[in-house]
Design an enzyme around this catalytic site. Structure first.
Site, PDB file in Angstrom:
ATOM      1  N   ILE A  16     105.994 124.173 -39.344  1.00 17.12           N
ATOM      2  CA  ILE A  16     105.051 124.681 -40.427  1.00 17.12           C
ATOM      3  C   ILE A  16     103.729 124.458 -40.439  1.00 17.12           C
ATOM      4  CG2 ILE A  16     104.281 124.980 -42.554  1.00 17.12           C
ATOM      5  CD1 ILE A  16     106.249 123.185 -43.820  1.00 17.12           C
ATOM      6  N   ASP A  38      97.444 117.788 -32.264  1.00 13.90           N
ATOM      7  CA  ASP A  38      98.749 116.800 -32.387  1.00 13.90           C
ATOM      8  C   ASP A  38      98.893 116.198 -31.809  1.00 13.90           C
ATOM      9  OD1 ASP A  38     101.114 118.769 -33.486  1.00 13.90           O
ATOM     10  OD2 ASP A  38     101.679 117.012 -32.065  1.00 13.90           O
ATOM     11  N   ALA A 114      99.696 117.141 -39.671  1.00 13.45           N
ATOM     12  CA  ALA A 114     100.774 116.587 -39.364  1.00 13.45           C
ATOM     13  C   ALA A 114     100.948 115.279 -39.902  1.00 13.45           C
ATOM     14  CB  ALA A 114      98.998 115.546 -38.053  1.00 13.45           C
ATOM     15  N   THR A 161     104.114 117.594 -50.597  1.00  9.62           N
ATOM     16  CA  THR A 161     105.239 117.948 -50.611  1.00  9.62           C
ATOM     17  C   THR A 161     105.843 117.158 -52.513  1.00  9.62           C
ATOM     18  OG1 THR A 161     107.695 116.892 -50.047  1.00  9.62           O
ATOM     19  CG2 THR A 161     105.942 115.341 -50.179  1.00  9.62           C
ATOM     20  N   TYR A 186     109.233 108.101 -46.977  1.00  7.88           N
ATOM     21  CA  TYR A 186     108.762 109.144 -46.427  1.00  7.88           C
ATOM     22  C   TYR A 186     108.165 109.896 -47.820  1.00  7.88           C
ATOM     23  CZ  TYR A 186     107.503 114.027 -45.900  1.00  7.88           C
ATOM     24  OH  TYR A 186     106.873 115.498 -46.240  1.00  7.88           O
ATOM     25  N   ALA A 188     107.042 108.218 -50.411  1.00  2.88           N
ATOM     26  CA  ALA A 188     105.897 107.067 -51.240  1.00  2.88           C
ATOM     27  C   ALA A 188     104.913 107.150 -49.885  1.00  2.88           C
ATOM     28  CB  ALA A 188     106.368 105.886 -50.469  1.00  2.88           C
ATOM     29  N   ARG A 317     123.013 110.052 -48.597  1.00  7.08           N
ATOM     30  CA  ARG A 317     121.956 108.996 -47.514  1.00  7.08           C
ATOM     31  C   ARG A 317     120.929 107.914 -48.834  1.00  7.08           C
ATOM     32  NH1 ARG A 317     116.627 113.858 -47.973  1.00  7.08           N
ATOM     33  NH2 ARG A 317     117.115 113.798 -45.598  1.00  7.08           N
ATOM     34  N   PRO A 318     120.586 107.069 -48.399  1.00  6.02           N
ATOM     35  CA  PRO A 318     120.121 105.923 -49.211  1.00  6.02           C
ATOM     36  C   PRO A 318     119.469 106.425 -50.073  1.00  6.02           C
ATOM     37  CG  PRO A 318     120.751 105.160 -46.961  1.00  6.02           C
ATOM     38  CD  PRO A 318     120.925 106.873 -47.058  1.00  6.02           C
TER      39      PRO A 318
HETATM   40  P1  NAD Z   1     107.074 118.651 -38.204  1.00  5.97           P
HETATM   41  O1  NAD Z   1     107.597 117.071 -38.269  1.00  5.97           O
HETATM   42  O2  NAD Z   1     107.593 119.401 -37.614  1.00  5.97           O
HETATM   43  O3  NAD Z   1     105.942 118.158 -37.862  1.00  5.97           O
HETATM   44  C1  NAD Z   1     104.426 117.191 -37.453  1.00  5.97           C
HETATM   45  C2  NAD Z   1     103.399 117.617 -36.597  1.00  5.97           C
HETATM   46  O4  NAD Z   1     102.971 116.915 -36.577  1.00  5.97           O
HETATM   47  C3  NAD Z   1     103.958 117.475 -35.473  1.00  5.97           C
HETATM   48  O5  NAD Z   1     103.512 118.680 -34.285  1.00  5.97           O
HETATM   49  C4  NAD Z   1     103.578 115.785 -34.682  1.00  5.97           C
HETATM   50  O6  NAD Z   1     103.967 115.660 -33.172  1.00  5.97           O
HETATM   51  C5  NAD Z   1     102.611 116.155 -35.722  1.00  5.97           C
HETATM   52  N1  NAD Z   1     102.643 114.527 -35.451  1.00  5.97           N
HETATM   53  C6  NAD Z   1     103.420 113.472 -35.800  1.00  5.97           C
HETATM   54  N2  NAD Z   1     102.354 111.952 -35.829  1.00  5.97           N
HETATM   55  C7  NAD Z   1     101.235 112.532 -35.726  1.00  5.97           C
HETATM   56  C8  NAD Z   1     100.058 111.861 -34.917  1.00  5.97           C
HETATM   57  N3  NAD Z   1     100.019 110.617 -35.374  1.00  5.97           N
HETATM   58  N4  NAD Z   1      98.942 112.118 -35.029  1.00  5.97           N
HETATM   59  C9  NAD Z   1      98.697 113.881 -34.470  1.00  5.97           C
HETATM   60  N5  NAD Z   1      99.690 114.424 -34.958  1.00  5.97           N
HETATM   61  C10 NAD Z   1     100.662 114.335 -34.935  1.00  5.97           C
HETATM   62  O7  NAD Z   1     107.288 118.447 -39.681  1.00  5.97           O
HETATM   63  P2  NAD Z   1     106.286 120.182 -41.404  1.00  5.97           P
HETATM   64  O8  NAD Z   1     107.696 119.961 -41.290  1.00  5.97           O
HETATM   65  O9  NAD Z   1     106.310 121.123 -40.250  1.00  5.97           O
HETATM   66  O10 NAD Z   1     105.959 118.999 -42.274  1.00  5.97           O
HETATM   67  C11 NAD Z   1     104.472 119.558 -41.384  1.00  5.97           C
HETATM   68  C12 NAD Z   1     103.427 119.240 -42.960  1.00  5.97           C
HETATM   69  O11 NAD Z   1     104.274 119.048 -44.467  1.00  5.97           O
HETATM   70  C13 NAD Z   1     104.174 117.776 -43.445  1.00  5.97           C
HETATM   71  O12 NAD Z   1     103.050 116.654 -43.997  1.00  5.97           O
HETATM   72  C14 NAD Z   1     105.427 117.860 -44.443  1.00  5.97           C
HETATM   73  O13 NAD Z   1     105.042 116.459 -44.980  1.00  5.97           O
HETATM   74  C15 NAD Z   1     103.931 118.698 -45.333  1.00  5.97           C
HETATM   75  N6  NAD Z   1     105.896 119.885 -45.679  1.00  5.97           N
HETATM   76  C16 NAD Z   1     107.195 120.133 -45.627  1.00  5.97           C
HETATM   77  C17 NAD Z   1     108.089 120.311 -46.091  1.00  5.97           C
HETATM   78  C18 NAD Z   1     109.297 121.255 -45.045  1.00  5.97           C
HETATM   79  O14 NAD Z   1     110.236 121.776 -46.075  1.00  5.97           O
HETATM   80  N7  NAD Z   1     108.917 121.113 -43.787  1.00  5.97           N
HETATM   81  C19 NAD Z   1     107.807 120.990 -46.868  1.00  5.97           C
HETATM   82  C20 NAD Z   1     106.441 120.179 -47.734  1.00  5.97           C
HETATM   83  C21 NAD Z   1     105.656 119.570 -47.672  1.00  5.97           C
HETATM   84  O1  DAU Z   2     111.104 119.017 -50.646  1.00 10.10           O
HETATM   85  C1  DAU Z   2     110.227 119.160 -49.737  1.00 10.10           C
HETATM   86  C2  DAU Z   2     110.708 118.101 -48.328  1.00 10.10           C
HETATM   87  O2  DAU Z   2     111.951 118.709 -47.585  1.00 10.10           O
HETATM   88  C3  DAU Z   2     109.376 118.205 -47.349  1.00 10.10           C
HETATM   89  O3  DAU Z   2     108.867 116.968 -47.899  1.00 10.10           O
HETATM   90  C4  DAU Z   2     110.164 117.132 -46.349  1.00 10.10           C
HETATM   91  O4  DAU Z   2     109.412 116.905 -45.094  1.00 10.10           O
HETATM   92  C5  DAU Z   2     111.670 117.992 -45.392  1.00 10.10           C
HETATM   93  O5  DAU Z   2     111.966 117.693 -44.504  1.00 10.10           O
HETATM   94  C6  DAU Z   2     112.652 118.431 -46.484  1.00 10.10           C
HETATM   95  O6  DAU Z   2     112.665 116.807 -47.119  1.00 10.10           O
HETATM   96  P1  DAU Z   2     114.554 116.821 -47.328  1.00 10.10           P
HETATM   97  O7  DAU Z   2     114.860 115.417 -47.710  1.00 10.10           O
HETATM   98  O8  DAU Z   2     115.355 117.619 -48.260  1.00 10.10           O
HETATM   99  O9  DAU Z   2     115.296 117.973 -46.081  1.00 10.10           O
HETATM  100  P2  DAU Z   2     116.241 117.499 -45.409  1.00 10.10           P
HETATM  101  O10 DAU Z   2     116.756 119.171 -44.810  1.00 10.10           O
HETATM  102  O11 DAU Z   2     116.795 116.582 -44.608  1.00 10.10           O
HETATM  103  O12 DAU Z   2     118.226 118.256 -46.165  1.00 10.10           O
HETATM  104  C7  DAU Z   2     117.891 118.094 -47.580  1.00 10.10           C
HETATM  105  C8  DAU Z   2     118.955 118.741 -48.100  1.00 10.10           C
HETATM  106  O13 DAU Z   2     120.345 117.930 -47.223  1.00 10.10           O
HETATM  107  C9  DAU Z   2     119.089 116.664 -49.033  1.00 10.10           C
HETATM  108  O14 DAU Z   2     119.474 117.137 -50.005  1.00 10.10           O
HETATM  109  C10 DAU Z   2     120.106 116.458 -47.678  1.00 10.10           C
HETATM  110  C11 DAU Z   2     121.038 116.759 -47.120  1.00 10.10           C
HETATM  111  N1  DAU Z   2     120.882 116.767 -46.065  1.00 10.10           N
HETATM  112  C12 DAU Z   2     120.802 116.846 -44.483  1.00 10.10           C
HETATM  113  C13 DAU Z   2     120.817 116.808 -43.703  1.00 10.10           C
HETATM  114  C14 DAU Z   2     119.952 116.311 -42.431  1.00 10.10           C
HETATM  115  C15 DAU Z   2     123.090 116.773 -45.780  1.00 10.10           C
HETATM  116  O15 DAU Z   2     123.335 116.792 -46.532  1.00 10.10           O
HETATM  117  N2  DAU Z   2     123.370 116.718 -44.216  1.00 10.10           N
HETATM  118  C16 DAU Z   2     122.659 116.968 -43.278  1.00 10.10           C
HETATM  119  O16 DAU Z   2     123.011 116.671 -42.355  1.00 10.10           O
END
Ligand code: NAD
Ligand code: DAU
Length: 380
Positions: A16, A38, A114, A161, A186, A188, A317-318
Site C-alpha cells: 500500500i 523502509d 510500516a 486496519t 497481528y 492486537a 487459520r487458527p
Molecule cells: P506490506 O507488508 O506489503 O508492507 C509493509 C512495509 O513495511 C514493507 O515495505 C516493509 O519492508 C516495511 N517494514 C516492515 N517492518 C519495518 C520496520 N521495522 N521498519 C521499517 N519498515 C518496515 O504491508 P501492506 O499490506 O502494504 O500494509 C501497509 C499498512 O497498511 C500496514 O500498517 C497494515 O497494517 C495496513 N493495512 C493493510 C491492509 C491490507 O489489506 N493489506 C488493510 C488495512 C490496513
Molecule cells: O482487513 C484488513 C486486513 O486484511 C489487513 O489489516 C491485513 O494486513 C491484510 O493482510 C488482510 O488480512 P486478512 O487476513 O483478511 O487477509 P488475507 O489475504 O491473508 O486473507 C483473506 C481471507 O482469505 C482470510 O479470510 C483468510 C483467507 N485465506 C487466505 C490465504 C492467504 C485463504 O482462505 N487461503 C489463503 O491461502
C-alpha cells in the site's frame, strides 16, 4: 486544507505504501517531497518504485533489484532542484535512525504504513509484530514528539486496519464507535499502535489522524495474501488453498481508493479524528476464489472448470475471524471521499498486472519468502 511539504512515508516499499507514493506524487495539488523510510523486510521491494525514482529521484539511476540493501541516492548529483522522492533504508525500531531522518528532512507530515502485515505470519511468529508494530510505532511517535515540540502545522497519520474491531457475525458493520476487540497477534499489535497514537495525541498534544481500512487488493501486493496468491497459483495451475469452509467474509477495496482516502484525510481530516475506510464490497472467500478462477479462465480463453478444479479446502487459520464489514459513512459524509473502482474491473486489472509482471513475481518469491514458505507451508 493542510499544506504538506516534507512527507515521511514509512513502509513505502510495501504494497500500500508504494501505491500511495505513486498516487501522492501524481496529485497536482501536492508539490512537496516524499521521504520513503523502509527497512526492506521480505515485504519491502524497491522494484515497486522504479518509475518514481526515475521521475522524481535524485539521479537517473534505476532502482536496485529487490531487497539487496542498496538505496537510491538522496542528493541530486547534478546540483539541480532537490529530489521530490528520496529513499532512506532504516528500521522504525531504531530510534536514533528515525530521529535523524526527522531532523535531516524537516518532516512535517508522517504517513505511517510500516508494519508486519500478514495474519498467518503473526500466528507462526508473533514477536516481530510486537517489535515493529508496537515498539516501532512508539519510536516514531517519540521521534515526532521531539521534532515537533514547537510546531502545530504538522500531522502524524497512522494507517491501521478494520481487524482491530475483531470479528462480526452475519449482520452489522464496524464503525468509528465499535469497541476494540482484536483477535490475532497481528490485530492486537495494530490495536496497540492505534492506542499509542491516541495516547500521544491526548497526553502530549501530538496532532494525529487514524484510518482503519478493510482488505486491499491491486498491483504490487505480496503474493502471500489471498488475492495475489490465488491469481498466481491459478495462472501456474497450482492448488488454490481455501481455509476452513471458505465461508469467511472480507470487504475488498482497490488499493488506489485507499490511497485516495488517506490523501483526503491528510488534506481535510480533523486532527484527533479516526476515519473508517472500506469497499462496501463483501465477499465470501470461496465465492471470490471462484470469481478469480472465472476471470483467469476468461483472460486465457479457457473453461473456468480448468481452474475451479484446483480449489482445495485446507486446515483453517487458527482463530480465523469470521466476517469483516465497514461502515465508511463518516469519511464519505464529512470529507467527501468515495470508492471509484468497481470490483470486477479492479480484479481484471489486478490479474492483468500479475500476468504482465513475471519478473517482479519471480524476484519477490525468491530468498526470504521462499525460505519461509518452505519452513511453514511446505507443499502448498
Ligand atoms: P506490506 O507488508 O506489503 O508492507 C509493509 C512495509 O513495511 C514493507 O515495505 C516493509 O519492508 C516495511 N517494514 C516492515 N517492518 C519495518 C520496520 N521495522 N521498519 C521499517 N519498515 C518496515 O504491508 P501492506 O499490506 O502494504 O500494509 C501497509 C499498512 O497498511 C500496514 O500498517 C497494515 O497494517 C495496513 N493495512 C493493510 C491492509 C491490507 O489489506 N493489506 C488493510 C488495512 C490496513
Ligand atoms: O482487513 C484488513 C486486513 O486484511 C489487513 O489489516 C491485513 O494486513 C491484510 O493482510 C488482510 O488480512 P486478512 O487476513 O483478511 O487477509 P488475507 O489475504 O491473508 O486473507 C483473506 C481471507 O482469505 C482470510 O479470510 C483468510 C483467507 N485465506 C487466505 C490465504 C492467504 C485463504 O482462505 N487461503 C489463503 O491461502
Amino acid at each position: 486544507m493542510r499544506k504538506l511539504q516534507n512527507v515521511l512515508v514509512t513502509g513505502g516499499a510495501g504494497f500500500i505504501g508504494a501505491n500511495f507514493i505513486h498516487y501522492l506524487l501524481a496529485q497536482p495539488q501536492f508539490s512537496g517531497r516524499v521521504i520513503n523510510l523502509d527497512a526492506l523486510t521480505y515485504a519491502g521491494n524497491l522494484d515497486n518504485l522504479v518509475q518514481i525514482d526515475r521521475r522524481y529521484g535524485a539521479g537517473a539511476t534505476p532502482a536496485p533489484a529487490n531487497t539487496t540493501g542498496g538505496a537510491t541516492p538522496n542528493t541530486d548529483r547534478s546540483g539541480a532542484a532537490p529530489a521530490r522522492y528520496v529513499f532512506e533504508r532504516a528500521d522504525i525500531r531504531d530510534f536514533t535512525a528515525v530521529t535523524d531522518v526527522f531532523k535531516r528532512y524537516e518532516v512535517d507530515t508522517v504517513v505511517h504504513f510500516a508494519a508486519e502485515s500478514h495474519v498467518d505470519r503473526s500466528i507462526v511468529g508473533p514477536r516481530a509484530f510486537i517489535e515493529t508494530n508496537v515498539n516501532g510505532t512508539f519510536n516514531l511517535l517519540e521521534a515526532a514528539r521531539a521534532a515537533w515540540a514547537h510546531r502545530d502545522d504538522v500531522l502524524f497519520h497512522h494507517v491501521s486496519t478494520d481487524e482491530v474491531f475483531g470479528s462480526l457475525g452475519a449482520e452489522g458493520a464496524f464503525s468509528e464507535e465499535t469497541p476494540y476487540d482484536p483477535k490475532s497477534p497481528y490485530s492486537a499489535s495494530k490495536a496497540s499502535s492505534d492506542h499509542l497514537v491516541r495516547a500521544h495525541g491526548h497526553t502530549f498534544g501530538l496532532p494525529f489522524t487514524i484510518s482503519n481500512c478493510s482488505n486491499n487488493y491491486g498491483p504490487y501486493q505480496f503474493p502471500e495474501k489471498m488475492v495475489p496468491l490465488m491469481i498466481l497459483n491459478a495462472l501456474e495451475r497450482k492448488d488454490l488453498p481455501v481455509y476452513g469452509d471458505g465461508r469467511n467474509v472480507r470487504d475488498w477495496l482497490y488499493v488506489e481508493d485507499h490511497s485516495a482516502a488517506i490523501w483526503t484525510v491528510l488534506q481535510r481530516g480533523a486532527t484527533g479524528e479516526t476515519y473508517l475506510v472500506g469497499g462496501e464490497n463483501e465477499w465470501e472467500n470461496i465465492r471470490l476464489v471462484r470469481a478469480i478462477c472465472e476471470k483467469v479462465a476468461a483472460a486465457l480463453g479457457e473453461p473456468p472448470q480448468r481452474y475451479t478444479q484446483l480449489i482445495r479446502f485446507v486446515k483453517d487459520r487458527p482463530g480465523h475471524d469470521q466476517r469483516y464489514a465497514v461502515n465508511c459513512g463518516k469519511i464519505k459524509r464529512e470529507l467527501g471521499w468515495h470508492q471509484r473502482h468497481e470490483f470486477s474491473s479492479g480484479l481484471d486489472s489486478t490479474i492483468a498486472w500479475y500476468r504482465d509482471n513475471p519478473e517482479w513475481v519471480q524476484r519477490v518469491r525468491s530468498g526470504a519468502y521462499k525460505d519461509w514458505i518452505e519452513a511453514n507451508y511446505a507443499g502448498r
